[in-house]
Scaffold this motif. Structure first.
Motif, PDB file in Angstrom:
ATOM      1  N   LEU A  58       0.838  -1.190   0.000  1.00 34.10           N
ATOM      2  CA  LEU A  58       0.000   0.000   0.000  1.00 34.10           C
ATOM      3  C   LEU A  58       0.879   1.248   0.000  1.00 34.10           C
ATOM      4  CD1 LEU A  58      -2.816   1.420   0.470  1.00 34.10           C
ATOM      5  CD2 LEU A  58      -2.281   1.278   2.907  1.00 34.10           C
ATOM      6  N   LEU A  59       0.579   2.176  -0.926  1.00 34.30           N
ATOM      7  CA  LEU A  59       1.156   3.514  -0.947  1.00 34.30           C
ATOM      8  C   LEU A  59       0.014   4.496  -0.753  1.00 34.30           C
ATOM      9  CD1 LEU A  59       3.359   3.234  -4.186  1.00 34.30           C
ATOM     10  CD2 LEU A  59       4.090   2.795  -1.837  1.00 34.30           C
ATOM     11  N   ALA A  60       0.136   5.421   0.189  1.00 31.72           N
ATOM     12  CA  ALA A  60      -0.894   6.423   0.432  1.00 31.72           C
ATOM     13  C   ALA A  60      -0.372   7.785  -0.012  1.00 31.72           C
ATOM     14  CB  ALA A  60      -1.283   6.453   1.906  1.00 31.72           C
ATOM     15  N   ALA A  61      -1.197   8.528  -0.746  1.00 32.38           N
ATOM     16  CA  ALA A  61      -0.799   9.860  -1.190  1.00 32.38           C
ATOM     17  C   ALA A  61      -0.663  10.792   0.010  1.00 32.38           C
ATOM     18  CB  ALA A  61      -1.825  10.411  -2.172  1.00 32.38           C
ATOM     19  N   THR A  62       0.398  11.594   0.009  1.00 31.50           N
ATOM     20  CA  THR A  62       0.627  12.529   1.107  1.00 31.50           C
ATOM     21  C   THR A  62       0.216  13.945   0.756  1.00 31.50           C
ATOM     22  OG1 THR A  62       2.916  12.849   0.373  1.00 31.50           O
ATOM     23  CG2 THR A  62       2.506  11.144   2.054  1.00 31.50           C
ATOM     24  N   ASN A  63      -0.234  14.168  -0.470  1.00 28.81           N
ATOM     25  CA  ASN A  63      -0.757  15.485  -0.848  1.00 28.81           C
ATOM     26  C   ASN A  63      -1.803  15.314  -1.934  1.00 28.81           C
ATOM     27  OD1 ASN A  63       0.618  15.292  -3.403  1.00 28.81           O
ATOM     28  ND2 ASN A  63       2.481  16.024  -2.425  1.00 28.81           N
ATOM     29  N   SER A  64      -2.620  16.343  -2.130  1.00 29.27           N
ATOM     30  CA  SER A  64      -3.718  16.254  -3.094  1.00 29.27           C
ATOM     31  C   SER A  64      -3.231  16.285  -4.532  1.00 29.27           C
ATOM     32  CB  SER A  64      -4.712  17.399  -2.867  1.00 29.27           C
ATOM     33  OG  SER A  64      -4.066  18.649  -3.028  1.00 29.27           O
ATOM     34  N   ALA A  65      -1.988  16.726  -4.747  1.00 29.06           N
ATOM     35  CA  ALA A  65      -1.423  16.743  -6.102  1.00 29.06           C
ATOM     36  C   ALA A  65      -0.932  15.364  -6.533  1.00 29.06           C
ATOM     37  CB  ALA A  65      -0.275  17.752  -6.173  1.00 29.06           C
ATOM     38  N   LEU A  66      -0.934  14.408  -5.608  1.00 28.92           N
ATOM     39  CA  LEU A  66      -0.518  13.033  -5.880  1.00 28.92           C
ATOM     40  C   LEU A  66       0.938  12.975  -6.347  1.00 28.92           C
ATOM     41  CD1 LEU A  66      -3.712  11.686  -7.717  1.00 28.92           C
ATOM     42  CD2 LEU A  66      -3.257  11.871  -5.266  1.00 28.92           C
ATOM     43  N   THR A  67       1.763  13.794  -5.714  1.00 33.64           N
ATOM     44  CA  THR A  67       3.189  13.790  -6.039  1.00 33.64           C
ATOM     45  C   THR A  67       4.037  13.211  -4.918  1.00 33.64           C
ATOM     46  OG1 THR A  67       3.381  16.064  -5.220  1.00 33.64           O
ATOM     47  CG2 THR A  67       3.013  15.760  -7.593  1.00 33.64           C
ATOM     48  N   GLY A  68       3.443  12.962  -3.743  1.00 32.83           N
ATOM     49  CA  GLY A  68       4.166  12.373  -2.630  1.00 32.83           C
ATOM     50  C   GLY A  68       3.439  11.155  -2.103  1.00 32.83           C
ATOM     51  N   TRP A  69       4.221  10.169  -1.636  1.00 27.84           N
ATOM     52  CA  TRP A  69       3.644   8.897  -1.215  1.00 27.84           C
ATOM     53  C   TRP A  69       4.313   8.404   0.055  1.00 27.84           C
ATOM     54  CZ3 TRP A  69      -0.560   7.489  -3.946  1.00 27.84           C
ATOM     55  CH2 TRP A  69      -0.721   8.087  -5.203  1.00 27.84           C
ATOM     56  N   THR A  70       3.560   7.730   0.896  1.00 28.31           N
ATOM     57  CA  THR A  70       4.123   7.129   2.103  1.00 28.31           C
ATOM     58  C   THR A  70       5.016   5.957   1.740  1.00 28.31           C
ATOM     59  OG1 THR A  70       2.238   5.636   2.331  1.00 28.31           O
ATOM     60  CG2 THR A  70       2.116   7.770   3.480  1.00 28.31           C
ATOM     61  N   SER A  71       5.801   5.516   2.697  1.00 26.85           N
ATOM     62  CA  SER A  71       6.603   4.310   2.488  1.00 26.85           C
ATOM     63  C   SER A  71       5.686   3.121   2.263  1.00 26.85           C
ATOM     64  CB  SER A  71       7.494   4.053   3.710  1.00 26.85           C
ATOM     65  OG  SER A  71       8.411   5.115   3.891  1.00 26.85           O
ATOM     66  N   PRO A  72       6.070   2.198   1.391  1.00 23.03           N
ATOM     67  CA  PRO A  72       5.221   1.039   1.099  1.00 23.03           C
ATOM     68  C   PRO A  72       5.024   0.162   2.338  1.00 23.03           C
ATOM     69  CG  PRO A  72       6.968   1.290  -0.533  1.00 23.03           C
ATOM     70  CD  PRO A  72       7.296   2.212   0.590  1.00 23.03           C
ATOM     71  N   VAL A  73       3.792  -0.306   2.514  1.00 23.84           N
ATOM     72  CA  VAL A  73       3.455  -1.218   3.610  1.00 23.84           C
ATOM     73  C   VAL A  73       2.787  -2.444   3.012  1.00 23.84           C
ATOM     74  CG1 VAL A  73       2.085  -1.553   5.695  1.00 23.84           C
ATOM     75  CG2 VAL A  73       3.148   0.677   5.248  1.00 23.84           C
ATOM     76  N   ALA A  74       3.308  -3.617   3.316  1.00 20.98           N
ATOM     77  CA  ALA A  74       2.710  -4.853   2.803  1.00 20.98           C
ATOM     78  C   ALA A  74       1.335  -5.058   3.419  1.00 20.98           C
ATOM     79  CB  ALA A  74       3.609  -6.043   3.099  1.00 20.98           C
TER      80      ALA A  74
END
Length: 462
Positions: free
Chosen positions: A177-193
Protein backbone atom coordinates in the motif's frame (compact mmCIF):
# COMPACT_ATOMS: atom_id res chain seq x y z
CA UNK A 1 -32.64 -6.59 -45.05
CA UNK A 2 -29.78 -7.09 -42.59
CA UNK A 3 -27.80 -10.32 -43.03
CA UNK A 4 -25.54 -11.99 -40.44
CA UNK A 5 -23.51 -14.66 -41.38
CA UNK A 6 -2.77 -12.80 -28.70
CA UNK A 7 0.19 -11.73 -27.21
CA UNK A 8 1.00 -14.08 -24.24
CA UNK A 9 0.49 -12.70 -20.75
CA UNK A 10 3.52 -12.10 -18.57
CA UNK A 11 2.37 -15.03 -16.46
CA UNK A 12 1.89 -17.22 -19.51
CA UNK A 13 5.45 -16.56 -20.56
CA UNK A 14 6.74 -17.34 -17.11
CA UNK A 15 5.03 -20.68 -17.00
CA UNK A 16 3.60 -22.56 -19.97
CA UNK A 17 -0.03 -23.13 -19.04
CA UNK A 18 -3.36 -24.04 -20.52
CA UNK A 19 -6.57 -22.28 -19.66
CA UNK A 20 -9.93 -23.54 -18.51
CA UNK A 21 -12.51 -21.69 -20.61
CA UNK A 22 -15.50 -20.16 -18.87
CA UNK A 23 -19.00 -21.04 -20.00
CA UNK A 24 -20.94 -18.63 -22.17
CA UNK A 25 -24.10 -17.07 -20.86
CA UNK A 26 -27.17 -18.78 -22.27
CA UNK A 27 -30.28 -16.63 -22.60
CA UNK A 28 -32.70 -19.37 -21.69
CA UNK A 29 -30.85 -20.01 -18.42
CA UNK A 30 -30.74 -16.40 -17.33
CA UNK A 31 -33.71 -16.34 -14.91
CA UNK A 32 -32.30 -19.25 -12.91
CA UNK A 33 -28.71 -18.11 -12.64
CA UNK A 34 -27.27 -17.06 -9.32
CA UNK A 35 -26.35 -13.42 -9.25
CA UNK A 36 -28.83 -12.08 -11.81
CA UNK A 37 -31.09 -9.06 -11.30
CA UNK A 38 -32.95 -6.41 -13.21
CA UNK A 39 -31.26 -3.53 -14.96
CA UNK A 40 -31.79 -0.13 -13.41
CA UNK A 41 -31.99 3.26 -15.05
CA UNK A 42 -29.93 6.18 -13.79
CA UNK A 43 -31.91 8.90 -12.05
CA UNK A 44 -33.90 11.14 -14.35
CA UNK A 45 -31.66 13.71 -16.03
CA UNK A 46 -28.51 11.62 -15.61
CA UNK A 47 -26.63 8.96 -17.51
CA UNK A 48 -24.14 6.40 -16.24
CA UNK A 49 -20.75 6.27 -17.92
CA UNK A 50 -18.14 3.56 -17.45
CA UNK A 51 -14.57 4.20 -18.67
CA UNK A 52 -11.61 1.85 -19.16
CA UNK A 53 -8.08 2.56 -20.39
CA UNK A 54 -6.52 -0.79 -21.37
CA UNK A 55 -3.21 -1.47 -23.01
CA UNK A 56 -3.40 -3.51 -26.19
CA UNK A 57 -2.85 -7.20 -26.75
CA UNK A 58 -0.75 -6.24 -29.77
CA UNK A 59 1.11 -3.27 -28.23
CA UNK A 60 2.04 -2.55 -24.60
CA UNK A 61 3.41 0.86 -25.55
CA UNK A 62 0.05 2.62 -25.72
CA UNK A 63 -3.51 2.53 -24.39
CA UNK A 64 -6.97 2.96 -25.88
CA UNK A 65 -9.92 4.57 -24.13
CA UNK A 66 -13.35 2.92 -24.21
CA UNK A 67 -16.65 3.92 -22.65
CA UNK A 68 -19.98 2.25 -22.03
CA UNK A 69 -23.34 3.19 -20.58
CA UNK A 70 -24.30 -0.34 -19.53
CA UNK A 71 -20.93 -1.70 -18.28
CA UNK A 72 -20.86 -4.35 -21.01
CA UNK A 73 -21.03 -2.81 -24.48
CA UNK A 74 -17.80 -0.79 -24.57
CA UNK A 75 -17.22 1.51 -27.54
CA UNK A 76 -13.87 2.91 -28.60
CA UNK A 77 -13.57 6.56 -27.56
CA UNK A 78 -9.93 7.14 -28.53
CA UNK A 79 -7.29 4.82 -29.96
CA UNK A 80 -3.66 5.26 -28.90
CA UNK A 81 -4.81 7.88 -26.42
CA UNK A 82 -1.59 7.92 -24.42
CA UNK A 83 1.94 6.79 -25.16
CA UNK A 84 4.48 7.45 -22.39
CA UNK A 85 7.61 9.38 -23.37
CA UNK A 86 9.71 6.32 -22.57
CA UNK A 87 9.28 2.72 -21.44
CA UNK A 88 5.94 0.89 -21.67
CA UNK A 89 2.40 1.18 -20.30
CA UNK A 90 0.76 -1.95 -18.94
CA UNK A 91 -1.96 -2.70 -16.37
CA UNK A 92 -3.28 0.88 -16.38
CA UNK A 93 -5.62 1.85 -13.54
CA UNK A 94 -7.79 4.97 -13.83
CA UNK A 95 -9.75 7.15 -11.42
CA UNK A 96 -11.21 10.68 -11.28
CA UNK A 97 -9.73 12.90 -8.59
CA UNK A 98 -11.41 15.74 -6.69
CA UNK A 99 -9.48 18.25 -8.84
CA UNK A 100 -11.56 17.16 -11.84
CA UNK A 101 -8.70 15.36 -13.60
CA UNK A 102 -8.54 11.70 -14.53
CA UNK A 103 -5.36 9.96 -13.40
CA UNK A 104 -3.59 6.85 -14.65
CA UNK A 105 -1.06 4.77 -12.82
CA UNK A 106 0.59 1.90 -14.65
CA UNK A 107 3.41 -0.64 -14.98
CA UNK A 108 6.34 1.01 -16.78
CA UNK A 109 8.21 -1.98 -18.22
CA UNK A 110 7.43 -5.18 -20.03
CA UNK A 111 7.44 -8.46 -18.13
CA UNK A 112 11.01 -9.43 -19.07
CA UNK A 113 12.65 -6.33 -17.64
CA UNK A 114 13.43 -5.13 -14.16
CA UNK A 115 10.69 -2.61 -13.36
CA UNK A 116 11.21 -0.53 -10.22
CA UNK A 117 8.93 2.41 -11.07
CA UNK A 118 5.24 3.00 -11.62
CA UNK A 119 4.05 5.68 -14.02
CA UNK A 120 1.53 8.48 -13.62
CA UNK A 121 -0.40 10.53 -16.21
CA UNK A 122 -3.49 12.73 -16.14
CA UNK A 123 -6.22 14.03 -18.45
CA UNK A 124 -9.04 16.55 -18.29
CA UNK A 125 -11.20 14.71 -20.84
CA UNK A 126 -10.03 11.03 -20.88
CA UNK A 127 -8.83 11.55 -24.47
CA UNK A 128 -5.67 13.68 -24.26
CA UNK A 129 -3.24 12.54 -21.57
CA UNK A 130 -0.16 14.24 -20.13
CA UNK A 131 2.77 12.34 -18.63
CA UNK A 132 3.42 13.33 -15.01
CA UNK A 133 6.30 11.24 -13.69
CA UNK A 134 7.70 7.78 -13.05
CA UNK A 135 7.81 7.05 -9.33
CA UNK A 136 10.62 4.79 -7.97
CA UNK A 137 8.92 2.51 -5.44
CA UNK A 138 11.16 2.61 -2.33
CA UNK A 139 11.52 -1.08 -1.50
CA UNK A 140 14.98 -2.49 -0.78
CA UNK A 141 16.25 -4.80 -3.53
CA UNK A 142 13.08 -4.24 -5.55
CA UNK A 143 12.95 -6.23 -8.77
CA UNK A 144 9.48 -5.52 -10.16
CA UNK A 145 6.63 -3.16 -9.27
CA UNK A 146 3.60 -4.24 -11.25
CA UNK A 147 -0.12 -3.62 -11.64
CA UNK A 148 -0.65 -0.49 -9.49
CA UNK A 149 -4.34 -0.08 -8.65
CA UNK A 150 -6.05 3.06 -7.35
CA UNK A 151 -8.11 2.84 -4.17
CA UNK A 152 -9.98 5.85 -2.79
CA UNK A 153 -11.15 5.26 0.77
CA UNK A 154 -14.44 6.48 2.21
CA UNK A 155 -12.61 9.38 3.89
CA UNK A 156 -11.37 10.58 0.50
CA UNK A 157 -7.77 9.44 0.97
CA UNK A 158 -6.09 8.29 -2.23
CA UNK A 159 -4.03 5.08 -2.29
CA UNK A 160 -2.26 2.82 -4.72
CA UNK A 161 -2.00 -0.95 -4.25
CA UNK A 162 1.07 -2.21 -6.12
CA UNK A 163 2.38 -5.76 -6.52
CA UNK A 164 6.12 -5.97 -5.83
CA UNK A 165 8.87 -8.59 -5.91
CA UNK A 166 12.48 -8.46 -4.78
CA UNK A 167 15.67 -9.72 -6.40
CA UNK A 168 15.84 -12.86 -4.23
CA UNK A 169 12.79 -14.17 -6.10
CA UNK A 170 11.68 -11.85 -8.88
CA UNK A 171 8.47 -13.83 -9.62
CA UNK A 172 7.04 -13.92 -6.09
CA UNK A 173 4.84 -10.85 -5.63
CA UNK A 174 3.38 -9.23 -2.50
CA UNK A 175 0.78 -6.42 -2.46
CA UNK A 176 1.93 -3.12 -0.94
CA UNK A 177 0.00 0.00 0.00
CA UNK A 178 1.16 3.51 -0.95
CA UNK A 179 -0.89 6.42 0.43
CA UNK A 180 -0.80 9.86 -1.19
CA UNK A 181 0.63 12.53 1.11
CA UNK A 182 -0.76 15.49 -0.85
CA UNK A 183 -3.72 16.25 -3.09
CA UNK A 184 -1.42 16.74 -6.10
CA UNK A 185 -0.52 13.03 -5.88
CA UNK A 186 3.19 13.79 -6.04
CA UNK A 187 4.17 12.37 -2.63
CA UNK A 188 3.64 8.90 -1.21
CA UNK A 189 4.12 7.13 2.10
CA UNK A 190 6.60 4.31 2.49
CA UNK A 191 5.22 1.04 1.10
CA UNK A 192 3.45 -1.22 3.61
CA UNK A 193 2.71 -4.85 2.80
CA UNK A 194 -0.98 -5.73 3.12
CA UNK A 195 -1.26 -8.14 6.02
CA UNK A 196 -2.95 -11.51 5.55
CA UNK A 197 -2.89 -11.74 1.75
CA UNK A 198 0.58 -13.26 1.72
CA UNK A 199 3.26 -13.57 -0.93
CA UNK A 200 2.79 -14.80 -4.47
CA UNK A 201 -0.37 -12.73 -4.92
CA UNK A 202 -0.66 -10.15 -7.66
CA UNK A 203 -3.20 -7.75 -9.19
CA UNK A 204 -4.84 -7.00 -5.83
CA UNK A 205 -7.99 -4.89 -6.22
CA UNK A 206 -9.91 -3.56 -3.22
CA UNK A 207 -13.44 -2.19 -2.76
CA UNK A 208 -15.03 -1.01 0.46
CA UNK A 209 -18.63 -1.83 1.41
CA UNK A 210 -19.74 -0.25 4.66
CA UNK A 211 -16.84 -0.68 7.04
CA UNK A 212 -15.43 -3.81 5.37
CA UNK A 213 -12.58 -3.92 2.84
CA UNK A 214 -12.95 -6.60 0.17
CA UNK A 215 -9.83 -7.75 -1.68
CA UNK A 216 -9.77 -9.60 -4.99
CA UNK A 217 -6.27 -10.91 -5.71
CA UNK A 218 -4.72 -13.44 -8.03
CA UNK A 219 -2.94 -16.37 -6.43
CA UNK A 220 0.01 -16.73 -8.79
CA UNK A 221 0.61 -20.34 -7.78
CA UNK A 222 -2.95 -21.62 -8.09
CA UNK A 223 -3.92 -19.24 -10.98
CA UNK A 224 -7.27 -18.36 -9.37
CA UNK A 225 -8.61 -14.97 -8.33
CA UNK A 226 -9.04 -15.25 -4.56
CA UNK A 227 -11.21 -13.21 -2.20
CA UNK A 228 -10.68 -11.90 1.31
CA UNK A 229 -11.97 -9.30 3.77
CA UNK A 230 -10.55 -7.04 6.46
CA UNK A 231 -11.67 -4.37 8.89
CA UNK A 232 -8.68 -2.18 7.96
CA UNK A 233 -7.24 -1.28 4.56
CA UNK A 234 -3.82 -2.56 5.61
CA UNK A 235 -5.34 -5.79 6.93
CA UNK A 236 -5.07 -8.35 8.24
CA UNK A 237 -7.16 -9.90 5.46
CA UNK A 238 -8.86 -13.25 5.88
CA UNK A 239 -8.86 -15.13 2.59
CA UNK A 240 -12.15 -17.05 2.38
CA UNK A 241 -12.49 -17.61 -1.36
CA UNK A 242 -9.87 -19.94 -2.82
CA UNK A 243 -9.69 -22.29 -5.78
CA UNK A 244 -12.62 -21.95 -8.16
CA UNK A 245 -14.81 -20.50 -5.39
CA UNK A 246 -16.70 -18.13 -7.71
CA UNK A 247 -16.95 -20.36 -10.80
CA UNK A 248 -14.73 -18.10 -12.91
CA UNK A 249 -12.21 -20.79 -13.82
CA UNK A 250 -8.45 -20.62 -13.55
CA UNK A 251 -5.84 -18.54 -15.38
CA UNK A 252 -7.67 -15.29 -14.71
CA UNK A 253 -6.02 -12.02 -13.69
CA UNK A 254 -6.45 -8.27 -13.42
CA UNK A 255 -9.73 -8.13 -11.45
CA UNK A 256 -11.62 -4.83 -11.32
CA UNK A 257 -14.90 -4.46 -9.39
CA UNK A 258 -17.56 -1.74 -9.73
CA UNK A 259 -21.12 -1.29 -8.46
CA UNK A 260 -23.93 -1.19 -11.04
CA UNK A 261 -26.96 1.11 -11.06
CA UNK A 262 -29.13 -1.72 -9.74
CA UNK A 263 -26.95 -2.14 -6.64
CA UNK A 264 -25.23 -5.32 -7.80
CA UNK A 265 -21.48 -5.69 -8.27
CA UNK A 266 -19.65 -6.53 -11.49
CA UNK A 267 -16.14 -7.94 -11.68
CA UNK A 268 -14.10 -7.73 -14.87
CA UNK A 269 -11.06 -9.94 -15.38
CA UNK A 270 -8.58 -10.87 -18.08
CA UNK A 271 -8.89 -14.49 -19.19
CA UNK A 272 -5.33 -14.33 -20.46
CA UNK A 273 -5.07 -18.04 -21.23
CA UNK A 274 -7.95 -18.10 -23.71
CA UNK A 275 -7.67 -14.51 -24.99
CA UNK A 276 -11.09 -13.52 -23.66
CA UNK A 277 -12.09 -10.70 -21.33
CA UNK A 278 -14.96 -11.54 -18.95
CA UNK A 279 -17.40 -10.04 -16.51
CA UNK A 280 -19.48 -11.67 -13.77
CA UNK A 281 -22.13 -10.24 -11.42
CA UNK A 282 -22.98 -10.65 -7.76
CA UNK A 283 -26.13 -9.52 -5.94
CA UNK A 284 -25.37 -10.94 -2.51
CA UNK A 285 -22.22 -8.98 -1.62
CA UNK A 286 -19.76 -11.29 -3.35
CA UNK A 287 -21.05 -14.64 -2.01
CA UNK A 288 -22.20 -15.98 -5.42
CA UNK A 289 -21.51 -14.88 -8.97
CA UNK A 290 -23.11 -15.29 -12.37
CA UNK A 291 -21.54 -17.39 -15.10
CA UNK A 292 -18.73 -15.36 -16.71
CA UNK A 293 -19.77 -13.52 -19.88
CA UNK A 294 -17.34 -12.50 -22.59
CA UNK A 295 -16.89 -8.84 -23.52
CA UNK A 296 -17.06 -9.06 -27.32
CA UNK A 297 -15.62 -5.64 -28.15
CA UNK A 298 -12.60 -6.08 -25.91
CA UNK A 299 -11.73 -9.77 -26.03
CA UNK A 300 -8.53 -10.32 -27.98
CA UNK A 301 -7.79 -6.58 -28.04
CA UNK A 302 -7.73 -5.15 -24.53
CA UNK A 303 -5.55 -6.26 -21.64
CA UNK A 304 -5.69 -5.71 -17.86
CA UNK A 305 -7.76 -2.63 -17.05
CA UNK A 306 -9.77 -1.07 -14.24
CA UNK A 307 -13.20 0.54 -14.57
CA UNK A 308 -14.52 3.84 -13.27
CA UNK A 309 -18.19 4.72 -13.07
CA UNK A 310 -19.57 8.26 -13.26
CA UNK A 311 -23.03 9.82 -13.12
CA UNK A 312 -23.23 12.36 -15.94
CA UNK A 313 -25.82 15.11 -16.24
CA UNK A 314 -28.08 15.01 -19.28
CA UNK A 315 -28.31 11.51 -20.61
CA UNK A 316 -30.54 9.85 -23.15
CA UNK A 317 -34.23 10.58 -22.71
CA UNK A 318 -37.54 10.27 -24.52
CA UNK A 319 -40.48 12.52 -23.72
CA UNK A 320 -43.00 10.69 -21.51
CA UNK A 321 -46.77 10.96 -21.76
CA UNK A 322 -46.38 11.89 -25.40
CA UNK A 323 -47.07 10.05 -28.63
CA UNK A 324 -44.09 9.14 -30.77
CA UNK A 325 -43.10 7.00 -33.70
CA UNK A 326 -39.73 5.24 -33.83
CA UNK A 327 -37.55 5.35 -36.92
CA UNK A 328 -34.77 2.85 -37.60
CA UNK A 329 -31.31 4.44 -37.74
CA UNK A 330 -29.92 2.18 -40.44
CA UNK A 331 -33.20 1.75 -42.36
CA UNK A 332 -34.66 5.25 -42.10
CA UNK A 333 -37.72 4.47 -44.25
CA UNK A 334 -38.76 1.85 -41.71
CA UNK A 335 -40.57 2.40 -38.41
CA UNK A 336 -41.91 0.42 -35.47
CA UNK A 337 -45.37 -0.84 -36.32
CA UNK A 338 -47.69 -3.20 -34.51
CA UNK A 339 -48.83 -5.96 -36.87
CA UNK A 340 -51.05 -8.75 -35.54
CA UNK A 341 -49.94 -7.85 -31.98
CA UNK A 342 -46.24 -8.19 -32.92
CA UNK A 343 -43.74 -5.35 -33.34
CA UNK A 344 -42.26 -5.20 -36.82
CA UNK A 345 -40.31 -2.69 -38.91
CA UNK A 346 -42.11 -2.06 -42.22
CA UNK A 347 -41.66 0.86 -44.61
CA UNK A 348 -43.95 3.79 -43.88
CA UNK A 349 -44.51 6.85 -46.05
CA UNK A 350 -46.91 9.75 -46.18
CA UNK A 351 -49.08 7.68 -48.51
CA UNK A 352 -49.36 4.76 -46.06
CA UNK A 353 -52.85 3.95 -44.82
CA UNK A 354 -54.32 5.61 -41.75
CA UNK A 355 -54.44 2.22 -40.06
CA UNK A 356 -50.70 1.71 -40.64
CA UNK A 357 -49.92 5.17 -39.30
CA UNK A 358 -51.99 4.54 -36.18
CA UNK A 359 -50.25 1.19 -35.68
CA UNK A 360 -46.91 3.02 -35.84
CA UNK A 361 -47.91 5.52 -33.13
CA UNK A 362 -47.19 4.81 -29.46
CA UNK A 363 -47.61 6.59 -26.16
CA UNK A 364 -44.37 6.72 -24.15
CA UNK A 365 -44.93 6.37 -20.40
CA UNK A 366 -42.82 5.79 -17.29
CA UNK A 367 -41.60 2.21 -17.00
CA UNK A 368 -44.10 -0.10 -15.32
CA UNK A 369 -41.32 -1.70 -13.24
CA UNK A 370 -38.98 1.31 -12.95
CA UNK A 371 -40.24 4.86 -13.29
CA UNK A 372 -36.86 5.96 -14.63
CA UNK A 373 -37.30 3.49 -17.48
CA UNK A 374 -39.83 3.46 -20.31
CA UNK A 375 -42.90 1.54 -21.39
CA UNK A 376 -44.78 1.87 -24.68
CA UNK A 377 -48.56 1.70 -25.12
CA UNK A 378 -50.44 1.21 -28.38
CA UNK A 379 -53.67 2.96 -29.33
CA UNK A 380 -55.72 0.12 -27.77
CA UNK A 381 -53.96 0.50 -24.42
CA UNK A 382 -51.80 -2.63 -24.73
CA UNK A 383 -48.12 -2.53 -23.79
CA UNK A 384 -45.01 -3.53 -25.70
CA UNK A 385 -43.33 -6.40 -23.88
CA UNK A 386 -40.95 -9.20 -24.80
CA UNK A 387 -42.36 -12.72 -24.86
CA UNK A 388 -40.12 -15.58 -26.00
CA UNK A 389 -37.77 -12.67 -26.80
CA UNK A 390 -40.15 -11.31 -29.45
CA UNK A 391 -41.58 -7.79 -29.21
CA UNK A 392 -45.38 -7.99 -28.88
CA UNK A 393 -48.33 -6.09 -27.41
CA UNK A 394 -50.49 -7.45 -24.61
CA UNK A 395 -52.87 -6.10 -22.01
CA UNK A 396 -51.25 -5.42 -18.65
CA UNK A 397 -52.19 -8.36 -16.41
CA UNK A 398 -50.98 -6.59 -13.27
CA UNK A 399 -48.17 -9.06 -12.53
CA UNK A 400 -44.60 -8.08 -11.74
CA UNK A 401 -43.41 -10.33 -14.57
CA UNK A 402 -45.45 -8.38 -17.09
CA UNK A 403 -44.24 -5.05 -15.68
CA UNK A 404 -40.61 -6.16 -16.02
CA UNK A 405 -41.15 -7.56 -19.52
CA UNK A 406 -42.69 -4.23 -20.54
CA UNK A 407 -39.98 -1.96 -19.11
CA UNK A 408 -36.94 -0.78 -21.05
CA UNK A 409 -33.92 1.32 -20.12
CA UNK A 410 -32.82 4.08 -22.51
CA UNK A 411 -29.19 3.87 -23.62
CA UNK A 412 -27.19 5.94 -26.07
CA UNK A 413 -27.82 5.21 -29.76
CA UNK A 414 -25.37 5.34 -32.64
CA UNK A 415 -26.42 8.75 -33.97
CA UNK A 416 -27.42 12.02 -32.37
CA UNK A 417 -30.95 11.82 -31.00
CA UNK A 418 -31.15 8.05 -31.33
CA UNK A 419 -31.87 5.68 -28.45
CA UNK A 420 -31.27 2.03 -27.68
CA UNK A 421 -33.71 0.24 -25.36
CA UNK A 422 -32.24 -2.31 -22.96
CA UNK A 423 -34.53 -4.93 -21.45
CA UNK A 424 -35.16 -4.28 -17.76
CA UNK A 425 -35.22 -7.93 -16.69
CA UNK A 426 -32.61 -9.17 -19.20
CA UNK A 427 -29.70 -6.75 -18.68
CA UNK A 428 -27.46 -6.55 -21.74
CA UNK A 429 -30.32 -7.52 -24.09
CA UNK A 430 -31.70 -4.87 -26.41
CA UNK A 431 -34.66 -4.35 -28.68
CA UNK A 432 -33.21 -4.79 -32.15
CA UNK A 433 -34.58 -5.52 -35.59
CA UNK A 434 -33.74 -8.75 -37.35
CA UNK A 435 -35.44 -9.58 -40.65
CA UNK A 436 -37.57 -6.49 -39.93
CA UNK A 437 -38.92 -8.01 -36.74
CA UNK A 438 -38.26 -6.52 -33.29
CA UNK A 439 -36.89 -8.89 -30.69
CA UNK A 440 -34.78 -8.77 -27.53
CA UNK A 441 -31.23 -9.97 -28.21
CA UNK A 442 -27.92 -10.01 -26.36
CA UNK A 443 -25.61 -7.22 -27.54
CA UNK A 444 -22.63 -8.66 -29.40
CA UNK A 445 -20.46 -5.53 -29.43
CA UNK A 446 -20.61 -5.02 -33.19
CA UNK A 447 -21.47 -1.77 -34.94
CA UNK A 448 -24.14 -3.66 -36.89
CA UNK A 449 -25.93 -4.68 -33.69
CA UNK A 450 -25.75 -1.14 -32.33
CA UNK A 451 -27.26 0.22 -35.53
CA UNK A 452 -29.97 -2.46 -35.59
CA UNK A 453 -30.89 -1.54 -32.02
CA UNK A 454 -30.85 2.26 -32.48
CA UNK A 455 -34.06 4.18 -33.12
CA UNK A 456 -34.95 7.85 -33.39
CA UNK A 457 -38.12 9.05 -31.59
CA UNK A 458 -39.91 11.25 -34.13
CA UNK A 459 -43.24 13.04 -34.47
CA UNK A 460 -45.93 10.42 -34.45
CA UNK A 461 -47.49 9.29 -37.72
CA UNK A 462 -50.99 9.65 -36.29
Amino acid sequence: MTTRPPTPSRRTLLRALTALPASALVLGELPGLLGTAEAAAPASGYATRYTIVPFLNSDDGTVNVYQSDDAADFRLLQSSAYTPPSNRIRDASVFKHTDGYYYLTYTTHTWQDVSTTIGFARSSDRVAWTFLYDYPVPITDLSRAWAPEWFVDSDGSVNVIVSCSTVDDEWIFTPYLLAATNSALTGWTSPVALSGIGSNHIDTYIVKVGSTYHAFTKNETAKYIEYGTAASLKGPYTISGTGDWAGWGSYREGPSVIQLDNGGWRIFFDGYGDGTYYYSDSYDTFATWSTPTALPTLSGTARHFTVIKEAMSGGTSVARNATRSFQSVNYPTRYWEEQSALLNLPVLTSSSTTADKQAATFTVVAGLADSNGYSFRDTAGNYLRHYDFRGRFDADDGTSTFAKDATFIARTGTTGGSVRFESYNYPGYYLRHYNYQLRVSLADGTDLFRQDSSFVPVTSWA
